[in-house]
Design a protein around this motif. Structure first.
Motif, PDB file in Angstrom:
ATOM      1  N   GLU A  36       0.796  -1.224   0.000  1.00 30.16           N
ATOM      2  CA  GLU A  36       0.000   0.000   0.000  1.00 30.16           C
ATOM      3  C   GLU A  36       0.836   1.284   0.000  1.00 30.16           C
ATOM      4  O   GLU A  36       0.548   2.223  -0.725  1.00 30.16           O
ATOM      5  CB  GLU A  36      -0.930   0.005   1.221  1.00 30.16           C
ATOM      6  CG  GLU A  36      -1.925   1.145   1.231  1.00 30.16           C
ATOM      7  CD  GLU A  36      -2.789   1.141   2.484  1.00 30.16           C
ATOM      8  OE1 GLU A  36      -3.807   1.855   2.482  1.00 30.16           O
ATOM      9  OE2 GLU A  36      -2.426   0.475   3.468  1.00 30.16           O
ATOM     10  N   TRP A  37       1.887   1.322   0.798  1.00 29.56           N
ATOM     11  CA  TRP A  37       2.682   2.538   0.939  1.00 29.56           C
ATOM     12  C   TRP A  37       4.097   2.363   0.402  1.00 29.56           C
ATOM     13  O   TRP A  37       5.017   3.051   0.832  1.00 29.56           O
ATOM     14  CB  TRP A  37       2.717   2.977   2.406  1.00 29.56           C
ATOM     15  CG  TRP A  37       1.443   3.640   2.817  1.00 29.56           C
ATOM     16  CD1 TRP A  37       0.378   3.058   3.462  1.00 29.56           C
ATOM     17  CD2 TRP A  37       1.066   4.996   2.576  1.00 29.56           C
ATOM     18  NE1 TRP A  37      -0.623   3.965   3.634  1.00 29.56           N
ATOM     19  CE2 TRP A  37      -0.231   5.171   3.105  1.00 29.56           C
ATOM     20  CE3 TRP A  37       1.700   6.080   1.965  1.00 29.56           C
ATOM     21  CZ2 TRP A  37      -0.905   6.389   3.043  1.00 29.56           C
ATOM     22  CZ3 TRP A  37       1.017   7.285   1.909  1.00 29.56           C
ATOM     23  CH2 TRP A  37      -0.261   7.437   2.438  1.00 29.56           C
ATOM     24  N   ASP A  38       4.293   1.464  -0.567  1.00 28.95           N
ATOM     25  CA  ASP A  38       5.634   1.205  -1.088  1.00 28.95           C
ATOM     26  C   ASP A  38       6.078   2.183  -2.170  1.00 28.95           C
ATOM     27  O   ASP A  38       7.265   2.355  -2.392  1.00 28.95           O
ATOM     28  CB  ASP A  38       5.737  -0.223  -1.632  1.00 28.95           C
ATOM     29  CG  ASP A  38       5.973  -1.237  -0.525  1.00 28.95           C
ATOM     30  OD1 ASP A  38       6.073  -0.819   0.634  1.00 28.95           O
ATOM     31  OD2 ASP A  38       6.051  -2.432  -0.831  1.00 28.95           O
ATOM     32  N   GLY A  39       5.148   2.813  -2.866  1.00 31.72           N
ATOM     33  CA  GLY A  39       5.527   3.664  -3.985  1.00 31.72           C
ATOM     34  C   GLY A  39       5.832   5.089  -3.560  1.00 31.72           C
ATOM     35  O   GLY A  39       5.463   6.031  -4.233  1.00 31.72           O
ATOM     36  N   PHE A  40       6.531   5.235  -2.443  1.00 30.79           N
ATOM     37  CA  PHE A  40       6.711   6.564  -1.850  1.00 30.79           C
ATOM     38  C   PHE A  40       7.674   7.445  -2.641  1.00 30.79           C
ATOM     39  O   PHE A  40       8.614   6.985  -3.272  1.00 30.79           O
ATOM     40  CB  PHE A  40       7.190   6.435  -0.405  1.00 30.79           C
ATOM     41  CG  PHE A  40       8.376   5.541  -0.212  1.00 30.79           C
ATOM     42  CD1 PHE A  40       9.656   6.003  -0.426  1.00 30.79           C
ATOM     43  CD2 PHE A  40       8.210   4.232   0.183  1.00 30.79           C
ATOM     44  CE1 PHE A  40      10.756   5.178  -0.253  1.00 30.79           C
ATOM     45  CE2 PHE A  40       9.302   3.390   0.358  1.00 30.79           C
ATOM     46  CZ  PHE A  40      10.577   3.866   0.140  1.00 30.79           C
ATOM     47  N   PHE A  41       7.387   8.761  -2.573  1.00 27.77           N
ATOM     48  CA  PHE A  41       8.217   9.787  -3.183  1.00 27.77           C
ATOM     49  C   PHE A  41       9.059  10.480  -2.107  1.00 27.77           C
ATOM     50  O   PHE A  41      10.145  10.976  -2.374  1.00 27.77           O
ATOM     51  CB  PHE A  41       7.322  10.798  -3.899  1.00 27.77           C
ATOM     52  CG  PHE A  41       8.057  11.857  -4.666  1.00 27.77           C
ATOM     53  CD1 PHE A  41       8.992  11.523  -5.634  1.00 27.77           C
ATOM     54  CD2 PHE A  41       7.799  13.194  -4.448  1.00 27.77           C
ATOM     55  CE1 PHE A  41       9.663  12.494  -6.357  1.00 27.77           C
ATOM     56  CE2 PHE A  41       8.468  14.182  -5.167  1.00 27.77           C
ATOM     57  CZ  PHE A  41       9.396  13.823  -6.114  1.00 27.77           C
ATOM     58  N   ILE A  42       8.507  10.503  -0.889  1.00 26.51           N
ATOM     59  CA  ILE A  42       9.243  10.996   0.279  1.00 26.51           C
ATOM     60  C   ILE A  42       9.131   9.958   1.382  1.00 26.51           C
ATOM     61  O   ILE A  42       8.058   9.403   1.616  1.00 26.51           O
ATOM     62  CB  ILE A  42       8.678  12.337   0.792  1.00 26.51           C
ATOM     63  CG1 ILE A  42       8.914  13.455  -0.223  1.00 26.51           C
ATOM     64  CG2 ILE A  42       9.296  12.718   2.132  1.00 26.51           C
ATOM     65  CD1 ILE A  42       8.305  14.790   0.175  1.00 26.51           C
ATOM     66  N   GLN A  43      10.237   9.682   2.031  1.00 27.91           N
ATOM     67  CA  GLN A  43      10.241   8.825   3.212  1.00 27.91           C
ATOM     68  C   GLN A  43      11.219   9.421   4.224  1.00 27.91           C
ATOM     69  O   GLN A  43      12.342   9.780   3.874  1.00 27.91           O
ATOM     70  CB  GLN A  43      10.663   7.395   2.866  1.00 27.91           C
ATOM     71  CG  GLN A  43      10.630   6.456   4.079  1.00 27.91           C
ATOM     72  CD  GLN A  43      11.087   5.052   3.723  1.00 27.91           C
ATOM     73  OE1 GLN A  43      12.097   4.889   3.045  1.00 27.91           O
ATOM     74  NE2 GLN A  43      10.358   4.057   4.157  1.00 27.91           N
TER      75      GLN A  43
END
Length: 226
Positions: A36-43
């Motif tokens: 669900e939250w793997d395609g992040f642009f900021i982490q």
């Protein structure tokens, strides 16, 4: 055998390219992180700080730019409550703020900048979320379960239909702030400076695509020669 080896490289490249895709987050206040939250642009991550209660101690922040808008995730070291520590006095409200300096000029007061504010005066109740530009103009008043949800995590969604400029660009920077409404310590992520967009997963897509192209070229050369 070499041909099969390059076919394997090609397959791995394509898998790497495809593997960067992720499911669109569901704004339900809960997540399993994968996919669900793997395609992040900021982490961004923050350490567990002993002087802050775990329900208000920020663990991490993730942001995803999607074709439909911007998704944001904020987690704490235990289930958050966003309950005021001063018995709900309106003069000192518990809140979350996530702020973006979109043009990276060191200011957060420009029309292109963005600020998300999520407040609650009671434990789990009387919640409100706004999305404003840096001049204070309200661009979106959030609807619980659609634009924001507090559960085991904080989740937010800003649709491009409400704010066509909501997409966070590569030059942007920002921070997240959590205030428990009382006299206890508050938390900021990062503690010093700002979080910035990161090359992942975009660089993985490029690497995967590059490996796929290299594999195809090698196979075509060997085919022509033979």
């Amino acid at each position: 055998m070499k041909k099969f080896a390059w076919l394997a490289v090609l397959a791995m490249g394509l898998l790497a390219f495809a593997g960067t895709a992720s499911a669109v987050p569901v704004i339900d206040g809960a997540t399993t992180f994968t996919p669900e939250w793997d395609g992040f642009f900021i982490q961004a991550f923050d350490p567990n700080e002993g002087g802050i209660a775990d329900a208000y101690d920020i663990d991490q922040f993730r942001l995803i730019n999607d074709a439909s808008g911007v998704f944001m995730l904020l987690t704490t070291f235990s289930a958050p409550t966003l309950a005021d520590q001063d018995a709900g006095a309106t003069s000192n409200t518990a809140f979350v703020e996530i702020v973006f300096d979109s043009n990276a000029n060191g200011l957060f007061t420009d029309a292109v900048d963005r600020r998300l504010t999520h407040t609650a005066n009671t434990a789990g109740g009387a919640q409100a979320m706004t999305w404003k530009n840096g001049t204070g103009t309200t661009l979106l008043t959030g609807v619980e379960g659609t634009n924001f949800k507090l559960g085991s995590v904080y989740e937010y969604f800003i649709p491009l239909s409400s704010d066509p400029s909501a997409t966070v660009g590569a030059s942007a920077n920002g921070f997240a702030f959590l205030d428990n409404g009382g006299g206890d310590a508050d938390d900021r992520l990062p503690d010093v400076g700002f979080f910035r967009p990161i090359p992942e997963p975009g660089s993985m897509m490029l690497l995967g695509f590059g490996a796929a192209v290299a594999g195809l070229r090698r196979i075509r050369r060997k085919t022509v020669r033979s």
